[in-house]
Structures are given as C-alpha cells and as structure tokens.
Design an enzyme around this catalytic site. Sequence first.
Site, PDB file in Angstrom:
ATOM      1  N   ARG A 129       0.652  -1.208  -0.169  1.00 55.39           N
ATOM      2  CA  ARG A 129       0.016  -0.065   0.060  1.00 55.39           C
ATOM      3  C   ARG A 129       0.937   1.243  -0.122  1.00 55.39           C
ATOM      4  NH1 ARG A 129      -5.263   1.738  -0.908  1.00 55.39           N
ATOM      5  NH2 ARG A 129      -5.941   2.717   0.909  1.00 55.39           N
ATOM      6  N   THR A 167      -9.564   0.342  -9.623  1.00 61.06           N
ATOM      7  CA  THR A 167      -8.531  -0.424  -9.121  1.00 61.06           C
ATOM      8  C   THR A 167      -8.866  -1.759  -9.870  1.00 61.06           C
ATOM      9  OG1 THR A 167      -9.170   0.294  -6.748  1.00 61.06           O
ATOM     10  CG2 THR A 167      -8.376  -1.878  -6.842  1.00 61.06           C
TER      11      THR A 167
HETATM   12  O1  DON Z   1      -7.920   0.944  -1.235  1.00 65.00           O
HETATM   13  C1  DON Z   1      -9.037   1.153  -1.532  1.00 65.00           C
HETATM   14  O2  DON Z   1      -9.988   0.530  -0.939  1.00 65.00           O
HETATM   15  C2  DON Z   1      -9.607   1.832  -2.616  1.00 65.00           C
HETATM   16  N1  DON Z   1      -8.261   2.947  -3.019  1.00 65.00           N
HETATM   17  C3  DON Z   1      -9.744   1.274  -3.738  1.00 65.00           C
HETATM   18  C4  DON Z   1     -10.538   1.790  -4.907  1.00 65.00           C
HETATM   19  C5  DON Z   1     -11.391   1.098  -5.743  1.00 65.00           C
HETATM   20  O3  DON Z   1     -11.434  -0.103  -5.640  1.00 65.00           O
HETATM   21  C6  DON Z   1     -11.883   1.737  -6.762  1.00 65.00           C
HETATM   22  N2  DON Z   1     -12.531   0.670  -7.945  1.00 65.00           N
HETATM   23  N3  DON Z   1     -13.267   0.557  -8.622  1.00 65.00           N
END
Ligand code: DON
Length: 590
Positions: free
Chosen positions: A109, A392
């Site tokens: 992360r 994501t």
């Molecule tokens: O880490 C997280 O929870 C977010 N940055 C994830 C973002 C996400 O899954 C967007 N997807 N469609």
Amino acid sequence: MLLRFPALCLLQSMCVATLPAQAIVSAPPVRAKHAMVVTIQHNATDAGVAILKQGGNAVDAAVAVGFALAVVYPQAGNIGGGGFMLIRPAHTTGPKKLADGKPHFLDYREKAPAAATRDMYLDKDANVVKGMSTLGYKASGVPGTVAGLVYAEQHFGRLGLNAVMQPAIRLARDGWVGTEPELQSWHTKVLEPYPESRRVYQRNGNYYKAGEIIKQPDLAATLERISTDPTEFYTGRMAKQIADAMQAGGGLITAADMASYQVKDRAPLAGNYHGYEILTSPPPSSGGIVLIELLNILSGYDLPRLGADRSPEQVHIITEAFRRAYMDRGDYLGDPDFVSMPLKQMADPAYAEAWRKTIAPATASPSATLVRPAGFMPQPNSTRDVHESPQTTHFSIVDADGNAVSSTYTLNFFFGSGVVVPGLGFAMNDEMDDFTSKAGVPNGFGLVQGAANSIAGNKRPLSSMSPTMVTKHGKLRLVLGSPGGSTIPTTVANDLISVLDNGLTIQQSADAPRFHHQYLPDALEVEKRFPVSVTDVLKTRGYTIRRQGEFDEKNPGQWGDSELIEVDPKTGDLLGGHDARRAFGKAAGY
Ligand code: DON
C-alpha cells in the site's frame, strides 16, 4: 453515496462499457487442468499464462500480470500506486514447498509522505479544499507497487524479475491493440491539466482508437530500467526523477520518502464459514475483518433454506450482516502500525451471535437506531467511515502445483492523481484521498471518515481491497477479489455465498447482479439490472433502495469486477470466472 457513479462519470470520464439492463446468461466457467489466470485485460492474462508455461509459479505469473496491467490497463494497473497480494503456497513441506510454505499477505500500500499532516487538505477556515486529495501532485502517496512486485518475485518467484517483466516490456515497447470500452476512459479530464499526461495517454487530443497499435516507449524504458536494477525506482536515478517531479509540481514526496518505502509482509487474517476456512486481508485493509465479521453473523443461517440466490429473503439477511459489520468498520479501523484495533472482538463468534439476535426475520433494522451489542467492543474513538472510490483492479492465479495468488492493486481513481512523471510514462496515484481529510466531513464522493484513519506522515491509508481465498480441510477452493472501493467486501462476500451456499458456478457468481449496504447511508444499493421484483418486496420490508443509474443515463449502473477462480471439488479442475461486465478481460489456463 447516491451520487457516486454519476459524479465520477462527470468528473473523471470513467464510464466504461456497460452491460444492458436485462439479465445476463452466464457462459460456462473456463476450465483448465493445471493452472489458471483471470484478469480484467486479455493481454495481461496471456502474459501470466505465458510465464506459467515457461515454468514460472503463481507468484512469477502474478508479477508478470502486475507489470503487464500497468501497460494495458493503465487507468488502474500501475507502478505509481499500491496494493495487496495474498499468496497461499499449496505445500507446507517437501520439494514443492513455496518459500516457508506459509500464507503471506504482502502489503505494498502507498504511505503518506513524511511531510503529510492531518489537516493538509483544509483551507484556513478548516474546510476541505475540493479536489486537493484526488487531483494533482499533493494527492499522491509514496508508491508501493514496484517494491511489492519486486519483493514478491525475490521471496516467492522462480524465474527472476528480469524474465517475468519481459511480457510487460514487450507490450509497452512493441505495442498492443485496445478496444473501445478500454480506451474510452483514456479521454478523462483528469489527465488534461498535465501536458505530460495529455501527451502520453491522449496524444495531445488525437486519442487512441480501437484497433490501433498502442506503443508506450517511455514506459517500456522505465520497465527495462526496473527489470535490470529494481533499486532504481526507490534509491536510484528514477527515484530522484519522481521526487523532483513531485516537488516541482508542489507535491510532498521526496527522495527520502522513496528511499524509506518498505513492503510489509503480514500474516493474513483467518476465519471460518460453514466448514470452510477463509484466508483474507488484514489491516490496513478493512475488507478482511469486515468479511469475517459478516460471515460470522451469516454462519447462524441456512441461507438456501430461506430462499434462492438474490431472493428477498436472502438479500434481507445478508444486507443486515453487511450493515452491522460496516458499522464497526467505520468506528475502529486504520493503519495497524498507527492505531490499535479490536480485531479479535470483531471476529468473535459470540459477538456475531449477539448481533444475530438484533436481526428481525423479515424487516430492515434502520441504521440510525441500530445499537451495538454491549460487552464486546471498546468505546469507539472515531466518527464513521463510509468509503468509496472508483478504480482499481484485481487478478487471481493458481499454478500447476496449486499455489495461489489473489491480488488487488490500485491508483485509487482512474489514472490516479492524473500526473504522469515526465519521461517515465506512468501515472501517479491519488491514494491520499483514502485518508480522512477532515473527521466527519464527506468528500466529493460522499466519504465521511474517522480519526483512526487521519493523515500522518508515513501512515498507510485505510483500504477496502480484500484479496481472499477459501479452503476446505486445507484444500484450495476459491480465489476471490474485486475492485469497487467500499463495495469490495460485499462483492467478495456475495461471490463466496453464491458459490458455497447457493451452488452458482464461479462465472454466474461473478456476473450476478450486485447489492451492497454499508450502514451509512442507510440504503440498499443495487446494480441497474438487479431484479425489480426483489427490490419491490424489500421496499415493503423497510429498505430504501438506490438503484444505480436510475436517474442518470450516464451512470454505468454497475460496480466491481470479480476475477475469480474455483477449484472444482469433484474433479480438481480449475474454473475461471471473468466478470462479464468487462468484455476485454479473460480467464485462461492450460
Ligand atoms: O484502497 C481502496 O480501498 C481504494 N483505493 C480502492 C479503490 C477502488 O477499488 C476503486 N475501484 N473501482
């Protein structure tokens, strides 16, 4: 929350190809005897399969896929972002043992730059400055993806970094052919303010078209430099290029931030559900503990006896479990290196039993009046977190020895902060928006977050990404995961329940219309094509329904992207389920 998808479409041109509202008839899952790769982009899947056929293991293939997605799905695949990788070796002893034979959760992360402060996105009147945590140089955390993929390869891989990066280098250097739904999102306004981003992804307005060969020479050179010397990205000349670009644009990331970035090799969380073992994501993901808590609540029900998959009876009980687990999510979770969290209490079956007693058999429990059972949890010290964000990607891999990888990684929003580092050919993340900009104040997408997740130098923002696996008596059964911000844990839960409880195929489960509840706002969200007959019944039971896309034709009306593998319990074959919402992805094996 109501405006999540319309707002994102408007602001980020992230509407991608959508399926028609009518129900989908799922294809049979892709079946293979030995190994399987499932990703959102067919070239990336092919890269993973090629590495497996060269003798690579699941981690070699995962690293190849991770770098390949940075080329062929740069709106979310990345080297400028971060993520998580769950690795499960199949053998704990013997010649086929992978590393120490234990499951690992690699946390790569992003972390906040050292100079980040709690109030950095507030103006002099303590109001959140709109867009500051999502767009531009100040929105980026220190990227972890390169460190994570390199760590994975060095500790678990077989073929070596240089070999597994070759497919990505080739795709970037020699080119690949995009399709309309993939390339549509490259038109985003997010990239427009930055000349380098506009040059790299938008060819200064002469947008890439479906069928064209897309070459990314800068990115190819960047990948080649990393493949030859992976320290280049964090301590070498490339680190300086990144830090210089960030500083020149007014960002906070320094060369020292890059040099001090570390992958955290964490123990996965473990849980149980109806005789299956769950292996999932620990903090700084919120997803795994939320999944364990809600499955513990559901363990007290025989869901198929209540009704079929997506029946009002099942949706009611599952939604009430979602609601309760998300209540705890908001109050307690953050970066484990900065806050202590009552994870044991959240995972306690006695606590789940107490929660069950608060669920009415047929009617909704309004979030506003929901009271947490006494005697289990400490006093919360934060306001609630209702988290969401839009881009994501997830991929799942199983190799011929049965080793499995489940990985979700992200730039956060489509193309992250919008900033491409000059000459390096990749976009930087805007993961700082996953922190609390100000306790209790929703951001542009409806985020209301708490103190446990406040910004601090070197802290990791709370995530919802939830790479997960399910085993039975120690044998792999499912590899699960999805993007979708706050909806990720409920998507993973629904996929798991659809297969294990309801007997859907892995493909049907990936394609099934999604529903989601996250305590606040108190609404049952459903995808556009979720059966109206079911939501009509649920309305009579006290639910407020928010149907995605109902009031806005630009709204894609859907969320998530399940890229899943099941091991057929009868034959041991691998079954791949690639989410039909994204036509350009692929499940493939051999
Ligand atoms: O880490 C997280 O929870 C977010 N940055 C994830 C973002 C996400 O899954 C967007 N997807 N469609």
